[in-house]
Design a protein around this motif. Structure first.
Motif, PDB file in Angstrom:
ATOM      1  N   ILE A 148      38.148  45.139  36.864  1.00 27.08           N
ATOM      2  CA  ILE A 148      38.202  44.661  38.245  1.00 27.08           C
ATOM      3  C   ILE A 148      39.247  43.568  38.406  1.00 27.08           C
ATOM      4  N   THR A 149      39.308  42.663  37.452  1.00 23.66           N
ATOM      5  CA  THR A 149      40.277  41.574  37.526  1.00 23.66           C
ATOM      6  C   THR A 149      41.707  42.092  37.434  1.00 23.66           C
ATOM      7  N   SER A 150      41.961  43.018  36.514  1.00 26.53           N
ATOM      8  CA  SER A 150      43.307  43.588  36.381  1.00 26.53           C
ATOM      9  C   SER A 150      43.687  44.357  37.639  1.00 26.53           C
ATOM     10  N   ALA A 151      42.739  45.110  38.177  1.00 23.69           N
ATOM     11  CA  ALA A 151      43.005  45.876  39.391  1.00 23.69           C
ATOM     12  C   ALA A 151      43.338  44.951  40.557  1.00 23.69           C
ATOM     13  N   ARG A 152      42.547  43.912  40.721  1.00 25.27           N
ATOM     14  CA  ARG A 152      42.777  42.985  41.839  1.00 25.27           C
ATOM     15  C   ARG A 152      44.093  42.214  41.669  1.00 25.27           C
ATOM     16  N   GLU A 153      44.431  41.870  40.443  1.00 23.06           N
ATOM     17  CA  GLU A 153      45.692  41.161  40.206  1.00 23.06           C
ATOM     18  C   GLU A 153      46.884  42.063  40.523  1.00 23.06           C
ATOM     19  N   ALA A 154      46.823  43.337  40.122  1.00 23.53           N
ATOM     20  CA  ALA A 154      47.919  44.265  40.431  1.00 23.53           C
ATOM     21  C   ALA A 154      48.076  44.429  41.942  1.00 23.53           C
ATOM     22  N   GLY A 178      34.129  53.223  40.031  1.00 20.06           N
ATOM     23  CA  GLY A 178      33.161  52.980  41.093  1.00 20.06           C
ATOM     24  C   GLY A 178      33.011  51.515  41.420  1.00 20.06           C
ATOM     25  N   GLN A 179      32.956  50.675  40.393  1.00 17.60           N
ATOM     26  CA  GLN A 179      32.810  49.233  40.611  1.00 17.60           C
ATOM     27  C   GLN A 179      34.062  48.618  41.230  1.00 17.60           C
ATOM     28  N   ILE A 180      35.233  49.121  40.861  1.00 15.36           N
ATOM     29  CA  ILE A 180      36.469  48.642  41.497  1.00 15.36           C
ATOM     30  C   ILE A 180      36.438  48.990  42.983  1.00 15.36           C
ATOM     31  N   SER A 181      36.019  50.214  43.279  1.00 15.74           N
ATOM     32  CA  SER A 181      35.929  50.664  44.672  1.00 15.74           C
ATOM     33  C   SER A 181      34.961  49.797  45.471  1.00 15.74           C
ATOM     34  N   LEU A 182      33.792  49.529  44.892  1.00 18.99           N
ATOM     35  CA  LEU A 182      32.807  48.695  45.580  1.00 18.99           C
ATOM     36  C   LEU A 182      33.337  47.285  45.790  1.00 18.99           C
ATOM     37  N   ASN A 183      34.010  46.748  44.774  1.00 17.62           N
ATOM     38  CA  ASN A 183      34.531  45.391  44.863  1.00 17.62           C
ATOM     39  C   ASN A 183      35.600  45.268  45.935  1.00 17.62           C
ATOM     40  N   LEU A 184      36.412  46.321  46.102  1.00 17.06           N
ATOM     41  CA  LEU A 184      37.486  46.302  47.085  1.00 17.06           C
ATOM     42  C   LEU A 184      37.029  46.775  48.463  1.00 17.06           C
TER      43      LEU A 184
END
Length: 310
Positions: free
Chosen positions: A62-68, A121-127
């Motif tokens: 999640i952190t890497s995805a959000r940083e990108a 799924g968790q990345i999707s929920l977080n975003l």
């Protein structure tokens, strides 16, 4: 591949100090035995209450995805595509432990979080993202398979997309490695995520020219690599750098074993993808980087990157 695809942003959490850093390819050193995961301040990207309940692989992803996404100034991608070889091992181990030790009904949380598609799924929920969401788990070819999916989405006009890969290390893997007599490199954890777009910008790191996977062919012939490059109008001699996973390519071109820098995990080629993009964007005069993933002898993943200025 008809559409042009560019790496707009990249973020990796690994055993190397590369998170949020550009230009690291020129100065990175091989890992030393006993190295630890270099973890950023997760609470800057994830709500502290949610963070407490997350396993290592989810925190990294999640952190890497959000940083990108932050780097590319994109709030919502048109797709979230994740590759993972072993998935959420910590929660899998927890679920199996509960299954073996608890009597009666078993709490479902660890099972729910143990599935491979939990990461996407968790990345999707977080975003709060409701776009295309998929997980590819193809052993050591998981990242390349996810990347090809991302390239196809952009070909279909769905841009930008978030493509990444993640795997986590747990002590049980060391036990298995010892029983098999494996001692070459340290087993590690990492997550890498990229924003891919059909449009170049001043912040673009590199262009993705092509990607291919060859599975189930032990000892893939070098002609496969030559054929891959010829398809793109290139030869091995034109490569500025070849990133390989321990098994060198027969050529005089400069090569580097990327696993010496990433350690060993099923989707380590995602780290090589970041290294290659950073190399092309920071090393003056560089034009092409070829990534050859032969982490398992029967599987070959090929990725070709081009500098924006070439």
């Amino acid at each position: 591949m008809i559409a042009r695809v560019y790496i707009q942003a990249a973020a990796t959490i690994s055993h190397q100090p590369v998170f949020g850093v550009r230009g690291f390819a020129a100065s990175l050193s091989p890992l030393e035995r006993g190295s630890e995961l270099v973890q950023p301040a997760y609470k800057e990207y994830i709500d502290p209450m949610a963070l407490r309940r997350m396993s290592k692989i989810l925190r990294m992803s999640i952190t890497s995805a959000r940083e990108a996404l932050r780097q590319s100034d994109i709030a919502q991608p048109r797709g979230i595509i994740v590759g993972t070889g072993l998935g959420c091992l910590l929660d899998t181990e927890k679920f199996l432990s509960n299954f073996l030790t608890l009597e009666g009904l078993i709490p479902p949380t660890s099972f729910i979080l143990s599935t491979h598609n939990t990461i996407a799924g968790q990345i999707s929920l977080n975003l709060g993202c409701h776009s295309y969401n998929i997980t590819h788990t193809q052993n050591t070819l998981s990242f390349e398979t996810a990347l090809i999916d991302g390239l196809m989405k952009i070909e279909e006009g769905e841009s930008p997309v978030l493509v990444g890969a993640a795997d986590e290390h747990i002590p049980f893997l060391d036990t298995v490695a010892a029983e098999w007599g494996y001692t070459r490199l340290q087993l590690t954890s990492a997550a890498s995520f990229y924003v891919l777009s059909g449009q170049a910008s001043s912040e673009s790191l590199a262009e993705v020219l092509d990607a291919e996977v060859i599975a189930g062919q032990n000892g893939t012939d070098e002609s496969v690599i030559s054929g891959f490059l010829e398809r793109n109008g290139l030869t091995l001699a034109e490569m500025d750098l070849i990133l390989s996973s321990g098994t060198a390519v027969k050529t005089d071109v400069k090569q580097m074993d990327y696993t010496a820098y990433s350690g060993i995990y099923p989707t380590a080629s995602a780290f090589a993808f970041h290294y290659g993009a950073d190399y092309l964007s920071s090393v003056s005069g560089s034009r092409y980087v070829l990534i050859v993933n032969r982490l398992r002898p029967e599987n070959t993943g090929l990725v070709l990157l081009k500098s924006i200025e070439a």
